[in-house]
Design a protein around this motif. Structure first.
Motif, PDB file in Angstrom:
ATOM      1  N   GLY A 455       0.593  -1.274   0.143  1.00 60.68           N
ATOM      2  CA  GLY A 455      -0.035   0.167  -0.068  1.00 60.68           C
ATOM      3  C   GLY A 455       0.954   1.386   0.004  1.00 60.68           C
ATOM      4  O   GLY A 455       0.296   2.319   0.035  1.00 60.68           O
ATOM      5  N   ARG A 461      -1.160   0.037  -4.913  1.00 57.87           N
ATOM      6  CA  ARG A 461      -2.271   0.183  -4.101  1.00 57.87           C
ATOM      7  C   ARG A 461      -3.615   0.218  -4.727  1.00 57.87           C
ATOM      8  O   ARG A 461      -4.418  -0.824  -4.349  1.00 57.87           O
ATOM      9  CB  ARG A 461      -2.017   1.336  -2.915  1.00 57.87           C
ATOM     10  N   GLU A 465      -6.031  -3.289  -6.913  1.00 57.84           N
ATOM     11  CA  GLU A 465      -7.622  -3.306  -6.469  1.00 57.84           C
ATOM     12  C   GLU A 465      -8.606  -3.162  -7.800  1.00 57.84           C
ATOM     13  O   GLU A 465      -9.320  -3.615  -8.071  1.00 57.84           O
ATOM     14  CB  GLU A 465      -7.918  -2.283  -5.613  1.00 57.84           C
ATOM     15  N   HIS A 466      -7.949  -2.048  -8.531  1.00 57.26           N
ATOM     16  CA  HIS A 466      -8.943  -1.861  -9.851  1.00 57.26           C
ATOM     17  C   HIS A 466      -8.723  -3.001 -10.704  1.00 57.26           C
ATOM     18  O   HIS A 466     -10.001  -3.587 -11.677  1.00 57.26           O
ATOM     19  CB  HIS A 466      -8.221  -0.528 -10.325  1.00 57.26           C
ATOM     20  N   LYS A 469     -11.130  -5.988  -9.811  1.00 64.38           N
ATOM     21  CA  LYS A 469     -12.304  -5.552 -10.151  1.00 64.38           C
ATOM     22  C   LYS A 469     -12.727  -5.852 -11.529  1.00 64.38           C
ATOM     23  O   LYS A 469     -13.747  -6.351 -11.967  1.00 64.38           O
ATOM     24  CB  LYS A 469     -12.615  -4.158  -9.743  1.00 64.38           C
TER      25      LYS A 469
ATOM     26  N   SER B  94     -10.577   8.455  -8.994  1.00 63.37           N
ATOM     27  CA  SER B  94     -11.631   7.578  -9.101  1.00 63.37           C
ATOM     28  C   SER B  94     -12.130   7.198  -7.569  1.00 63.37           C
ATOM     29  O   SER B  94     -13.221   6.866  -7.445  1.00 63.37           O
ATOM     30  CB  SER B  94     -11.393   6.309  -9.844  1.00 63.37           C
ATOM     31  N   GLU B  95     -11.051   6.983  -6.624  1.00 61.05           N
ATOM     32  CA  GLU B  95     -11.347   6.924  -5.304  1.00 61.05           C
ATOM     33  C   GLU B  95     -11.644   7.940  -4.567  1.00 61.05           C
ATOM     34  O   GLU B  95     -12.130   7.935  -3.169  1.00 61.05           O
ATOM     35  CB  GLU B  95     -10.034   6.077  -4.633  1.00 61.05           C
ATOM     36  N   SER B 127     -13.931   2.295  -4.318  1.00 62.79           N
ATOM     37  CA  SER B 127     -14.191   0.986  -3.825  1.00 62.79           C
ATOM     38  C   SER B 127     -14.283   1.032  -2.303  1.00 62.79           C
ATOM     39  O   SER B 127     -13.428   0.817  -1.505  1.00 62.79           O
ATOM     40  CB  SER B 127     -12.824   0.402  -4.089  1.00 62.79           C
ATOM     41  N   PHE B 172      -4.562  -1.961  -0.023  1.00 70.07           N
ATOM     42  CA  PHE B 172      -5.434  -0.904  -0.224  1.00 70.07           C
ATOM     43  C   PHE B 172      -6.319  -0.485   0.862  1.00 70.07           C
ATOM     44  O   PHE B 172      -7.157   0.437   0.859  1.00 70.07           O
ATOM     45  CB  PHE B 172      -6.727  -1.781  -1.359  1.00 70.07           C
ATOM     46  N   GLU B 173      -6.311  -1.330   1.948  1.00 69.12           N
ATOM     47  CA  GLU B 173      -7.022  -0.899   3.156  1.00 69.12           C
ATOM     48  C   GLU B 173      -6.195   0.316   4.099  1.00 69.12           C
ATOM     49  O   GLU B 173      -6.777   0.637   4.966  1.00 69.12           O
ATOM     50  CB  GLU B 173      -7.316  -2.134   3.951  1.00 69.12           C
TER      51      GLU B 173
END
Lengths: 533, 933
Positions: A455, A461, A465-466, A469, B94-95, B127, B172-173
């Motif tokens: 991350g 990071r 994730e993208h 998806k 986008s986030e 997300s 990501f978290e």
């Protein structure tokens, strides 16, 4: 002692990190709470809640998935769910792909089937699965007939006092790093040796964690003396007195083998002060990783040893110049070090270790002559399961691209695999038989990288994730986003994790026409516990 | 340092070895966008937005963390680079949440600006939902808007060194987190606002004081100086001109503060627009005089509501509004009347260290030239009078010998009697930074102050044992042969007197007095003695004792015998409390000297000022603050002019102050609010705040900075310097007529050697460090006295001191030691800060800090109401059991009118500095029964 080490000791003592203890660490050590939070939340091995009586960690990654992992994992989860004293956790690759679908029960590796049976029977006796290896394989890489001969090369190099010989022989052999990056080992040693700064350090990276990779595990188990000898020779060559072995915590049984080998080496006078009476001192400390694939990245590993979050550093400078505590540091992987004794003797690299798993009859670790083809390796592993046809294979672990069946005769070398459009990587070969869905498989691999991303940098990071998806989405317009995203991630990620994360999926999209990707077109489902949702 | 030459975008450029590609690119004018990098922060290279293409390399390089190398060929706008920038911007955008809190407030969301510039689709599809955190009084947190650039983390940990922020989680978290991932408002955050100041998105945004900040583009920026402490941070106010409001404030670059601010500076400016501002002159109608509000009549009641503001309904009926002419005429007439009846000596004036140099100069000129007396003083008497007295006696100058920023050149620093993070928060950031760099920071304090957690060694000495402690250190320095003989020989006299005295102070003897292990005393003394460059800072914990001057003599001696003065990284720095306590003293707002410390008892000086001012001057030293109050009680002082001071709360033994103020025949108070002191006034004149006027302020470093008007004064409030001149004129004095504050400054400078060369238009945006004779080409003088001292023989003089102890020791009836002081969020008597929404929200109430070993036997837990008594009075307030004080002592901040700590304090004075012993008196503490009050 770093704060991280303090926390690891507390964890070892209590089984978890009681809140009051954390407060005490902050107060007495004058450590900011935010710093403790940053560590505790980063390392999966550290926990804040008391552990239940029993804990099961089950692999959710590709090699186990190919062996029916998803179904048995669901059963295992249900069994644990039904008990109040057993915790179930899906985890990344445990390095037990030859025992797939794999899990650990209270830290002991076993198949998920066995774990299910034991939980059903209430049999949690940990002594039952003691090291029960029937016959020890005989490895060509080991130049020594008996333990009495161990460390012979070291003895002769020290007797000669020649610090250059090992480096020259490594150069001559053409040995390249066996951890995945493939940097010429002799050059690395020479680079560290010529640094003006001191002290210098030697680190053995025993943190292989990429799905399908477990060859170092076997070396740690059956050839630890070669790795240790390689490290001491390295210490001698670069004029270092201190080495570390950084080993993943899931390799607890192998850690025992390693500790015995260390004790034997000390006993033999091959380690410690005044080695073999030469006046050369070198000692080795073992550091058990607090967990996470990214920690195997060399600079992330250094961050862990220095007590911080294992987030890779910006490079350059490289560890050979600015490494542990800012000092020149030589880092090689287990296999690289293990090859050193014979190479010092012969100046040649004759054999290479591979771990092979997936749809093969006998997954395991095999030692092949350098230049052997994939077909030969496949034959050693008993061929494809049930005599099925080959669909594709990953020749070098999750960071490499899939090769189709037409490459079955590719020599398993750096050059040949590069020319074929993939890479030797970590020598972890994952085999998929016909009928498999390559996109689903690559979705699983992408999810692995997403789960293991530290991350630190934006492209990895968010990009991982993208990507997960987009693959889940599966529509052509979603999949079309992956190529430009891959370019951004390759060009801008700090470390290899983000740079390589989309390699498998792009190898499928670019290298396999839709009709040849296998499967029914059904997309990979979101794995349970698979990170973000 | 050698240079390397490389090519960037086709242009050859040579840069110093070690320069980043980012900085090198700027040199050729290449604009490289960046989100995580900030010139004030250590580069981390996590946003990757600043990537550039280096020919021959496999991947792009983050230019902020990549060092320029010889012969590199670099492209900052290649297709690969542009593709990556756009890709990264898209990923981040986008986030983002639908609305950026930064764009909605200050209007400067850097990510949005970048997206616009790169024409990147701003579509949002975050997300998962990340939380918002509204728990802080001053900052709104929106984790969804966070891009993990780590700027806030570095600002918190590496600029302000508050160590509250970090990352939590992984992948990501990952999020930012406060402490153990607590809500910001429940964490150890001190609300300095540095995180929000550096945040590029809507993740950390100032809530605004009163209302949300407005877009910069709609506001006018005014560069000024923070009105609070002596650090004198450079500040930029963004003014909503139409509404006469400050919308938000931010730090700006200066030598002193490097763009840093603390909670008071950044969020505490709204006092100026508080509804209780005085807007019309008031004349008293209610006689005989007495305190009006319930708190001023008696402070021992349990107060009913937090906030502690005066209830105007209780006080205003005693006054009527008047015109300026009527009020000023009355002031002039009454003062002249007293002067003619009882002589000049029956008049006195208190100026204020919150006022400008110009105002201080005019005020003392009025008192001296028009009142005809030297009875003029201000709150310096209550803070560093003893420091100045020791410094003048020993080195011939009362100002600091070097700046606080000079600690950057020190390998050892003593911070003693100073709760720096509370009282000089931005200076403290530089101390913490030095400690982080590896300088040995020795903190000496009877209270476990936050700075102690950054110290190399923390010596929690017993209250009042400073002389013994430093004599002990000197004993060891001498015994270990660590005296700088050459320095002592060349630059000092009377070393033997001190060496004889400290001979008795062996570490063992000292240990018994101050409670520090003999071994520790040895260790810190030896390390100090071995230091290459040691600097010494002190605060009121040293000065506010009956032996305050002796305390200071000891540290000055320690510094002199080791030669730690006159070189970079060495020196003596009494941290000045108020924004202009240095300047007010420089301007002569003290009873013993004219401007520039020229003694009033010196005939030459007097004649020079008589000539300059065209008036006959009093040849005798005047009375000090506490002496004036006593003289008022005794009826010797009959008339007073108090400008901007609030002695009712700030002076010791308030019951005596009440008598003194109540006994005055005439009192005129000039202030911006109805202070406790104003309740005793005959006339109240509405003044202007620092935010409404132009004037110079001299910070603790000797830096003279120009404050600029930001707001229009409310109602009929007038500029202070004009009011002083109006009174002078009405009292028949014509030599106080000026066009502007600049003119006043010029007159002051003409009478001051130290300020020579300075003028308003020479001060620029960051001021000048006096002495600065050539302001056109120099920032001024950092290190003083490299070649001797401004004494008759050019030498510093050692003055020994013996441990005597405090005036009032604990006994059975009053078993605990009371230490008074300040807290981060409040300022002195709270007149300003308790009218700041943010500050009073964070710290709304009076409290006493106790040690558990004193609390437990009395059945006291945090939150309980306690009664604290001394021989002089009692107050009731809330207990906090914090273990910050030592067992046997309690701490009470003096800001709170409803539980005024100075009800309890003793008015015993240091014989030289005439400073009261605020840091030591005996009290008893009892838990109040639940139905009491």
């Amino acid at each position: 002692m770093t704060t991280l080490q303090v926390l690891l000791e507390l964890q070892a003592q209590h089984g978890y990190l009681p809140e009051a203890e954390l407060e005490r660490v902050c107060e007495e050590g004058r450590v900011p709470r935010a710093q403790v939070e940053a560590l505790v939340s980063f390392y999966p091995h550290l926990r804040r809640q008391p552990p239940p009586a029993h804990r099961v960690a089950a692999c959710r990654d590709l090699a186990c998935g190919l062996r029916g992992g998803d179904a048995v994992r669901a059963r295992l989860a249900a069994l644990c769910e039904a008990r109040t004293d057993t915790e179930y956790e899906p985890v990344s690759c445990l390095g037990r792909c030859d025992g797939a679908p794999a899990c650990t029960l209270d830290g002991i590796p076993m198949t998920i089937d066995e774990a299910c049976d034991r939980i059903e029977n209430g049999d949690f006796d940990s002594s039952a699965t003691a090291d029960a290896t029937a016959e020890e394989p005989r490895w060509q890489t080991d130049p020594y007939a008996t333990p009495a001969h161990h460390y012979g090369q070291l003895r002769s190099v020290l007797a000669s006092g020649d610090r250059r010989k090992a480096i020259e022989q490594l150069d001559a052999s053409g040995l390249r790093g066996m951890g995945g990056a493939g940097f010429p080992t002799g050059r690395k040693w020479a680079l560290v040796a010529e640094q003006p700064d001191s002290p210098r350090y030697v680190i053995c990276n025993a943190d292989e964690s990429e799905p399908g990779t477990f060859k170092d595990r076997e070396i740690l188990r059956s050839l630890p003396h070669l790795m240790l000898e390689g490290m001491v020779l390295a210490g001698h060559a670069i004029d270092s007195a201190k080495g570390w072995i950084y080993i993943r915590h899931e390799y607890e049984p192998e850690l025992g083998c390693l500790q015995r080998a260390l004790a034997a080496a000390r006993e033999a006078g091959a380690l410690g002060e005044n080695i073999f009476g030469s006046g050369f001192d070198f000692d080795i400390e073992v550091f058990v990783s607090p967990g996470g694939y990214v920690l195997g990245e060399e600079t992330a590993l250094l961050e862990v040893l220095e007590g911080r979050r294992g987030e890779p550093r910006n490079k350059p400078p490289y560890p050979g110049v600015v490494g542990l505590h800012g000092k020149p540091t030589l880092m090689n992987n287990v296999e690289s070090f293990a090859h050193v004794p014979r190479i010092v003797e012969t100046g040649r690299l004759d054999h290479k270790f591979f771990s092979i798993s997936g749809d093969v009859e006998e997954p395991g670790v095999h030692e092949l002559p350098v230049g052997a083809t994939f077909r030969e390796l496949l034959e050693r592993a008993g061929g494809i399961v049930d005599g099925a046809n080959l669909l594709a294979f990953l020749p070098g672990g999750a960071s490499t691209g899939f090769l189709s069946a037409e490459h079955i005769d590719v020599p398993m070398t750096f050059e040949a695999l590069r020319d074929a459009g993939s890479a030797l990587g970590s020598g972890a070969v994952l085999v998929l038989r016909e009928g498999r869905d390559l996109l689903e498989a690559s979705a699983n691999l992408t999810a692995f990288f997403r789960n293991e991303s530290c991350g630190k940098c934006v492209p990895c990071r968010i990009g991982c994730e993208h990507a997960v998806k987009a693959i889940e989405d599966g529509r052509p317009e979603a999949l079309a986003e992956l190529a430009p995203l891959r370019d951004v991630m390759v060009d801008t990620s700090i470390c290899g994790l983000g740079q390589a994360a989309l390699t498998p999926v792009m190898s499928v999209l670019d290298g396999f026409p839709e009709a040849e990707r296998g499967g029914s077109g059904a997309r990979a489902k979101e794995e349970d516990g698979g990170g973000a949702s | 340092m050698s240079e390397v030459t490389l090519t960037i975008d086709g242009v050859a450029v040579s840069v110093e070895e070690g320069t980043s590609l980012f900085d090198a690119a700027q040199k050729v004018g290449a604009e490289v966008p960046v989100l995580c990098h900030d010139p004030r922060l250590r580069p981390v290279g996590v946003c990757r937005m600043c990537v550039v293409e280096v020919e021959g390399e496999r991947t792009l390089a983050a230019s902020c963390v990549r060092t320029a190398e010889a012969d590199m060929v670099v492209h900052t706008t290649s297709e690969r680079v542009t593709h990556s920038r756009r890709g990264l911007t898209q990923l981040l955008s986008s986030e983002q949440p639908e609305e950026s809190a930064r764009e909605a407030t200050t209007g400067d969301d850097a990510l949005l600006a970048l997206a616009r510039e790169l024409d990147v689709d701003g579509e949002r599809h975050p997300s998962g939902a990340r939380p918002r955190d509204d728990s802080s009084a001053v900052i709104a947190v929106d984790h969804q808007a966070c891009i993990l650039c780590d700027r806030c983390i570095r600002a918190c940990n590496e600029v302000q060194h508050n160590d509250v922020l970090g990352r939590t989680g992984k992948g990501f978290e990952t999020r930012i987190a406060f402490d153990f991932d607590q809500p910001m408002g429940e964490s150890t955050c001190v609300s300095c606002g540095e995180c929000a100041a550096v945040c590029p998105t809507g993740a950390l945004v100032d809530k605004g004081v009163g209302e949300a900040p407005r877009p910069r583009a709609e506001l006018e920026a005014v560069d000024s100086v923070c009105p609070y402490c002596g650090v004198g941070c450079a500040i930029r106010y963004h003014r909503d001109t139409a509404n006469n409001r400050i919308s938000f404030a931010e730090g700006r670059d200066s030598f002193a503060s490097e763009s840093r601010l603390c909670v008071k500076g950044r969020y505490g400016y709204d006092y100026a627009t508080h509804a209780q501002r005085l807007t019309k002159p008031l004349i008293r109608v209610d006689y005989p005089k007495h305190g009006l509000s319930s708190e001023v009549r008696s402070s021992d009641r349990r107060h009913r509501k937090p906030g502690g503001l005066v209830d105007l309904e209780q006080v205003l009926p005693a006054f009527r509004e008047a015109s300026w002419d009527e009020a000023l005429d009355l002031v002039a007439a009454r003062l002249l009347e007293i002067k003619s009846e009882s002589g000049s000596g029956a008049l006195a004036g208190f100026g204020s260290a919150k006022c400008s140099n110009e105002e201080a100069y005019l005020f003392q000129k009025l008192v001296r030239a028009v009142f005809g007396t030297n009875n003029v003083d201000h709150c310096t008497r209550l803070c560093h009078a003893s420091s100045v007295s020791a410094l003048l006696q020993m080195i011939g100058s009362g100002a600091v010998t070097t700046t606080f920023g000079d600690i950057a050149n020190s390998d050892f620093a003593i911070v003693t009697g100073s709760n720096t993070t509370a009282n000089h928060p931005v200076a403290a950031t530089f101390f913490k930074q030095a400690a982080a760099r590896g300088a040995k920071l020795l903190v000496v304090n009877p209270i476990h102050i936050p700075l102690a957690d950054h110290a190399w060694r923390f010596c929690q000495i017993r209250p009042g044992s400073d002389v013994a402690f430093y004599n002990g250190m000197m004993h060891v320095v001498i015994a270990e042969g660590l005296v700088d003989r050459d320095y002592v020989e060349a630059h000092t006299t009377d070393f033997e007197r001190v060496s004889e005295t400290v001979e008795r102070y062996t570490p063992e003897v000292v240990s018994a007095i101050c409670g520090i292990a003999a071994e520790t005393i040895r260790e810190v003394a030896i390390e100090y003695g071995r230091a290459q460059a040691a600097i010494t800072f002190w605060g009121m914990g040293m000065s506010q004792h009956v032996h305050g001057t002796d305390n200071c003599r000891c540290i000055i001696s320690l510094c002199l015998m080791t030669g730690n003065i006159g070189r970079p990284g060495t020196g003596l720095h009494p941290l000045r409390g108020q924004n202009n306590v240095q300047g007010a003293s420089d301007a002569g707002l003290i009873p013993m000297s004219y401007p520039d410390y020229q003694p009033v008892i010196n005939d030459d000086a007097r004649q020079r000022f008589e000539a300059a001012w065209g008036a006959e001057l009093d040849p005798a030293t005047g009375l000090t603050t506490t002496e004036i109050i006593s003289a008022a009680r005794d009826g010797d002082i009959r008339g007073m002019y108090i400008l901007g001071e609030n002695p009712f709360l700030s002076d010791p033994n308030i019951n005596k102050v009440r008598e003194g103020l109540g006994n005055l025949d005439f009192l005129v108070v000039q202030d911006i609010f109805f202070t406790e002191t104003a309740e005793f006034a005959d006339v109240i004149l509405p003044a202007t705040s620092a935010l409404e006027k132009s004037g110079t302020f001299t910070n603790t470093d000797r830096r003279v900075q120009l404050g600029r008007p930001v707001l229009t004064p409310p109602g009929e409030a007038r500029l202070d310097w004009q009011i002083i001149c109006d009174i002078a004129k009405r009292m028949g004095y014509d030599a106080m007529q000026y066009e502007s504050a600049d003119d006043v400054f010029d007159e002051f400078v003409s009478l001051s050697r130290n300020y020579r060369g300075l003028a308003h238009d020479k001060l620029g945006l960051t001021g000048k460090l006096y002495p600065c004779p050539d302001p056109d080409h120099s920032d001024g003088t950092v290190v003083m006295f490299g070649g001797g001292f401004p004494t008759a023989d050019g030498r510093a003089r050692f003055v020994p001191a013996d441990h005597t102890g405090a005036d009032e020791l604990p006994d059975d009836e009053y078993p605990l030691i009371l230490v008074t002081g300040r807290i981060l969020e409040h300022w002195h008597t709270g007149v300003m800060t308790r009218r700041s929404k943010a500050l009073s929200t964070i710290e709304p109430e009076a409290f006493a800090s106790l040690h558990r070993r004193d609390a437990e036997p009395r059945g006291i837990v945090s939150g309980d109401w306690i009664e604290v008594r001394s021989r002089r009075g009692k107050i009731r307030l809330e207990a906090r059991v914090e273990d910050r004080t030592q067992p046997g002592s309690i701490f009470i901040p003096f800001h709170f009118r409803e539980a005024a700590a100075n009800i309890l304090t003793t008015d015993k004075l240091d014989p030289d500095g005439k400073i009261p012993e605020f840091k030591f008196c005996a009290v008893s503490v009892d838990r109040m029964s639940d139905d009491a009050g």
